[in-house]
Design a protein around this motif. Structure first.
Motif, PDB file in Angstrom:
ATOM      1  N   VAL A  57       0.808  -1.223   0.000  1.00 22.20           N
ATOM      2  CA  VAL A  57       0.000   0.000   0.000  1.00 22.20           C
ATOM      3  C   VAL A  57       0.838   1.270   0.000  1.00 22.20           C
ATOM      4  O   VAL A  57       0.543   2.215  -0.740  1.00 22.20           O
ATOM      5  N   PHE A  58       1.908   1.282   0.810  1.00 20.41           N
ATOM      6  CA  PHE A  58       2.644   2.530   1.032  1.00 20.41           C
ATOM      7  C   PHE A  58       4.000   2.547   0.331  1.00 20.41           C
ATOM      8  O   PHE A  58       4.800   1.621   0.483  1.00 20.41           O
ATOM      9  N   ASP A  59       4.249   3.620  -0.375  1.00 16.68           N
ATOM     10  CA  ASP A  59       5.537   3.836  -1.026  1.00 16.68           C
ATOM     11  C   ASP A  59       6.308   4.889  -0.226  1.00 16.68           C
ATOM     12  O   ASP A  59       6.526   6.011  -0.667  1.00 16.68           O
ATOM     13  N   ASP A  60       6.691   4.497   1.000  1.00 19.28           N
ATOM     14  CA  ASP A  60       7.374   5.415   1.914  1.00 19.28           C
ATOM     15  C   ASP A  60       8.158   4.564   2.913  1.00 19.28           C
ATOM     16  O   ASP A  60       7.586   3.983   3.823  1.00 19.28           O
ATOM     17  N   ARG A  61       9.460   4.484   2.732  1.00 17.80           N
ATOM     18  CA  ARG A  61      10.289   3.595   3.563  1.00 17.80           C
ATOM     19  C   ARG A  61      10.241   3.953   5.039  1.00 17.80           C
ATOM     20  O   ARG A  61      10.180   3.074   5.898  1.00 17.80           O
ATOM     21  N   THR A  62      10.274   5.230   5.333  1.00 13.10           N
ATOM     22  CA  THR A  62      10.253   5.648   6.742  1.00 13.10           C
ATOM     23  C   THR A  62       8.924   5.290   7.385  1.00 13.10           C
ATOM     24  O   THR A  62       8.887   4.795   8.513  1.00 13.10           O
ATOM     25  N   LEU A  63       7.841   5.523   6.672  1.00 15.65           N
ATOM     26  CA  LEU A  63       6.515   5.171   7.193  1.00 15.65           C
ATOM     27  C   LEU A  63       6.417   3.663   7.411  1.00 15.65           C
ATOM     28  O   LEU A  63       5.907   3.205   8.441  1.00 15.65           O
ATOM     29  N   LEU A  64       6.921   2.877   6.478  1.00 13.81           N
ATOM     30  CA  LEU A  64       6.912   1.416   6.614  1.00 13.81           C
ATOM     31  C   LEU A  64       7.733   0.975   7.817  1.00 13.81           C
ATOM     32  O   LEU A  64       7.369   0.037   8.532  1.00 13.81           O
ATOM     33  N   HIS A  65       8.852   1.663   8.060  1.00 13.62           N
ATOM     34  CA  HIS A  65       9.685   1.359   9.232  1.00 13.62           C
ATOM     35  C   HIS A  65       8.913   1.619  10.514  1.00 13.62           C
ATOM     36  O   HIS A  65       8.950   0.812  11.457  1.00 13.62           O
ATOM     37  N   HIS A  66       8.198   2.736  10.567  1.00 15.48           N
ATOM     38  CA  HIS A  66       7.402   3.059  11.758  1.00 15.48           C
ATOM     39  C   HIS A  66       6.339   1.992  11.999  1.00 15.48           C
ATOM     40  O   HIS A  66       6.111   1.566  13.137  1.00 15.48           O
ATOM     41  N   ILE A  67       5.665   1.552  10.930  1.00 18.20           N
ATOM     42  CA  ILE A  67       4.617   0.541  11.058  1.00 18.20           C
ATOM     43  C   ILE A  67       5.202  -0.780  11.555  1.00 18.20           C
ATOM     44  O   ILE A  67       4.669  -1.406  12.478  1.00 18.20           O
ATOM     45  N   THR A  68       6.305  -1.202  10.953  1.00 17.01           N
ATOM     46  CA  THR A  68       6.943  -2.467  11.336  1.00 17.01           C
ATOM     47  C   THR A  68       7.424  -2.430  12.778  1.00 17.01           C
ATOM     48  O   THR A  68       7.291  -3.404  13.528  1.00 17.01           O
ATOM     49  N   LYS A  69       7.973  -1.297  13.196  1.00 19.27           N
ATOM     50  CA  LYS A  69       8.497  -1.149  14.545  1.00 19.27           C
ATOM     51  C   LYS A  69       7.390  -1.152  15.584  1.00 19.27           C
ATOM     52  O   LYS A  69       7.520  -1.764  16.649  1.00 19.27           O
ATOM     53  N   ARG A  70       6.287  -0.457  15.290  1.00 16.03           N
ATOM     54  CA  ARG A  70       5.200  -0.332  16.278  1.00 16.03           C
ATOM     55  C   ARG A  70       4.209  -1.489  16.233  1.00 16.03           C
ATOM     56  O   ARG A  70       3.499  -1.733  17.195  1.00 16.03           O
ATOM     57  N   PHE A  71       4.167  -2.212  15.098  1.00 16.63           N
ATOM     58  CA  PHE A  71       3.189  -3.292  14.972  1.00 16.63           C
ATOM     59  C   PHE A  71       3.860  -4.613  14.588  1.00 16.63           C
ATOM     60  O   PHE A  71       3.523  -5.216  13.568  1.00 16.63           O
ATOM     61  N   PRO A  72       4.801  -5.103  15.401  1.00 18.70           N
ATOM     62  CA  PRO A  72       5.408  -6.404  15.084  1.00 18.70           C
ATOM     63  C   PRO A  72       4.398  -7.528  15.230  1.00 18.70           C
ATOM     64  O   PRO A  72       4.399  -8.499  14.497  1.00 18.70           O
ATOM     65  N   ALA A  73       3.512  -7.431  16.212  1.00 17.29           N
ATOM     66  CA  ALA A  73       2.432  -8.408  16.429  1.00 17.29           C
ATOM     67  C   ALA A  73       1.387  -7.718  17.293  1.00 17.29           C
ATOM     68  O   ALA A  73       1.227  -8.007  18.468  1.00 17.29           O
ATOM     69  N   GLY A  74       0.713  -6.751  16.694  1.00 15.80           N
ATOM     70  CA  GLY A  74      -0.193  -5.924  17.491  1.00 15.80           C
ATOM     71  C   GLY A  74       0.561  -4.711  17.992  1.00 15.80           C
ATOM     72  O   GLY A  74       1.784  -4.726  18.117  1.00 15.80           O
ATOM     73  N   PHE A  75      -0.134  -3.630  18.268  1.00 16.32           N
ATOM     74  CA  PHE A  75       0.519  -2.387  18.678  1.00 16.32           C
ATOM     75  C   PHE A  75       0.993  -2.449  20.123  1.00 16.32           C
ATOM     76  O   PHE A  75       0.259  -2.845  21.010  1.00 16.32           O
ATOM     77  N   ARG A  76       2.269  -2.046  20.329  1.00 17.18           N
ATOM     78  CA  ARG A  76       2.794  -1.891  21.685  1.00 17.18           C
ATOM     79  C   ARG A  76       3.711  -0.680  21.714  1.00 17.18           C
ATOM     80  O   ARG A  76       4.625  -0.565  20.910  1.00 17.18           O
ATOM     81  N   ASP A  77       3.454   0.211  22.625  1.00 19.90           N
ATOM     82  CA  ASP A  77       4.327   1.352  22.880  1.00 19.90           C
ATOM     83  C   ASP A  77       4.217   1.626  24.378  1.00 19.90           C
ATOM     84  O   ASP A  77       3.313   2.331  24.823  1.00 19.90           O
ATOM     85  N   TYR A  78       5.136   1.025  25.139  1.00 23.29           N
ATOM     86  CA  TYR A  78       5.030   1.077  26.600  1.00 23.29           C
ATOM     87  C   TYR A  78       5.134   2.502  27.144  1.00 23.29           C
ATOM     88  O   TYR A  78       4.460   2.859  28.114  1.00 23.29           O
ATOM     89  N   LYS A  79       5.978   3.338  26.519  1.00 30.51           N
ATOM     90  CA  LYS A  79       6.115   4.715  26.991  1.00 30.51           C
ATOM     91  C   LYS A  79       4.809   5.484  26.802  1.00 30.51           C
ATOM     92  O   LYS A  79       4.384   6.240  27.681  1.00 30.51           O
ATOM     93  N   LEU A  80       4.182   5.303  25.652  1.00 28.43           N
ATOM     94  CA  LEU A  80       2.908   5.967  25.395  1.00 28.43           C
ATOM     95  C   LEU A  80       1.838   5.464  26.360  1.00 28.43           C
ATOM     96  O   LEU A  80       1.072   6.260  26.926  1.00 28.43           O
ATOM     97  N   GLU A  81       1.783   4.162  26.574  1.00 27.54           N
ATOM     98  CA  GLU A  81       0.796   3.589  27.491  1.00 27.54           C
ATOM     99  C   GLU A  81       1.000   4.096  28.917  1.00 27.54           C
ATOM    100  O   GLU A  81       0.040   4.406  29.631  1.00 27.54           O
ATOM    101  N   ASP A  82       2.269   4.181  29.329  1.00 31.08           N
ATOM    102  CA  ASP A  82       2.572   4.683  30.676  1.00 31.08           C
ATOM    103  C   ASP A  82       2.128   6.131  30.836  1.00 31.08           C
ATOM    104  O   ASP A  82       1.567   6.519  31.868  1.00 31.08           O
ATOM    105  N   LYS A  83       2.400   6.950  29.825  1.00 37.45           N
ATOM    106  CA  LYS A  83       2.000   8.357  29.880  1.00 37.45           C
ATOM    107  C   LYS A  83       0.473   8.489  29.892  1.00 37.45           C
ATOM    108  O   LYS A  83      -0.077   9.332  30.605  1.00 37.45           O
ATOM    109  N   ALA A  84      -0.195   7.657  29.095  1.00 37.48           N
ATOM    110  CA  ALA A  84      -1.656   7.693  29.060  1.00 37.48           C
ATOM    111  C   ALA A  84      -2.237   7.318  30.419  1.00 37.48           C
ATOM    112  O   ALA A  84      -3.219   7.918  30.877  1.00 37.48           O
ATOM    113  N   MET A  85      -1.620   6.339  31.059  1.00 38.28           N
ATOM    114  CA  MET A  85      -2.080   5.935  32.388  1.00 38.28           C
ATOM    115  C   MET A  85      -1.838   7.051  33.399  1.00 38.28           C
ATOM    116  O   MET A  85      -2.733   7.420  34.167  1.00 38.28           O
ATOM    117  N   LYS A  86      -0.617   7.614  33.404  1.00 32.75           N
ATOM    118  CA  LYS A  86      -0.218   8.600  34.407  1.00 32.75           C
ATOM    119  C   LYS A  86      -0.901   9.950  34.226  1.00 32.75           C
ATOM    120  O   LYS A  86      -1.394  10.551  35.197  1.00 32.75           O
TER     121      LYS A  86
END
Length: 235
Positions: free
Chosen positions: A151-180
């Motif tokens: 779908v996407f012709d953008d290497r940086t965007l693809l890198h962001h997707i692969t990094k954040r969604f290896p098997a479902g979304f996980r971003d512990y820093k974001l989750e911690d901030k949302a909680m706090k």
């Protein structure tokens, strides 16, 4: 539609503090940049999006896998008998997410949008599967979406997707901030059941939906490209 209208209304009602409101408004251009980036990388217009002034949380249950924060959702709606897909972006994501995370989540929801239109065009949406826990939902999510590289012709965007969604979304820093900074401050919160986070449209309503033939042709091309990429992964 003003994408910030619900946030502004919540702020006027005193539900969102000035500091949080100003932060979301200040960082909203990151969302606009992400949408423009996705449109350029895909050649497809992004659906209507708006900022949800609450944190969306899957309702707690006895199952430990059933709890999670949904930072964005793809929602089908009907307005004046017209079908529309809306991307709901939570205010905490904009306030506390990194630029790469925000863009990755927007891109992921865009893939949901494409998959939803594909299913509607093929009349496959009469009984979308229901899953009772987050693990099953993640698995179903990853196996039914278009391949990002198709779908996407953008290497940086693809890198962001692969990094954040290896098997479902996980971003512990974001989750911690949302909680706090959001949940513990008792800012607006929406509880939903994962079982309710599904699409249900009748055959009659689907039959009335009109989709641009050129868009359908584009989806067929993306589906074929996705299939080839998945085959290469397997073999």
């Amino acid at each position: 539609m003003d994408p910030l209208i619900r946030l502004k209304e919540a702020h006027l009602k005193g539900l969102i503090p000035d500091k949080v409101y100003d932060l979301v408004v200040k960082r909203f251009p990151i969302v606009v940049e992400g949408i423009n980036r996705i449109e350029k990388a895909s050649g497809i217009r992004f659906p209507i999006a708006y900022v949800e002034p609450s944190i969306v949380v899957s309702a707690p249950s006895s199952n430990p896998y059933a709890f999670g924060i949904l930072f964005a959702r793809t929602i089908p709606v009907t307005f004046d008998e017209k079908f529309q897909v809306v991307i709901q972006i939570s205010a905490p994501l904009i306030a506390y997410g990194l630029k790469g995370t925000i863009h990755a989540i927007l891109a992921h929801e865009f893939l949901h949008f494409l998959d939803l239109i594909r299913k509607i065009s093929k009349m496959e949406l009469l009984s979308d599967e229901i899953t009772g826990n987050l693990f099953e939902s993640v698995y179903a999510d990853e196996t039914r979406l278009f391949e990002p590289r198709a779908v996407f012709d953008d290497r940086t965007l693809l890198h962001h997707i692969t990094k954040r969604f290896p098997a479902g979304f996980r971003d512990y820093k974001l989750e911690d901030k949302a909680m706090k900074f959001w949940i513990e401050k008792e800012l607006p919160r929406t509880n939903i059941s994962l079982d309710s986070n599904t699409v249900k449209l009748s055959a009659e309503s689907i039959s009335k939906i009109k989709i641009d033939p050129m868009f359908l042709k584009k989806l067929d091309e993306l589906e074929a490209k996705s299939s080839k990429i998945r085959k290469k992964k397997l073999y």
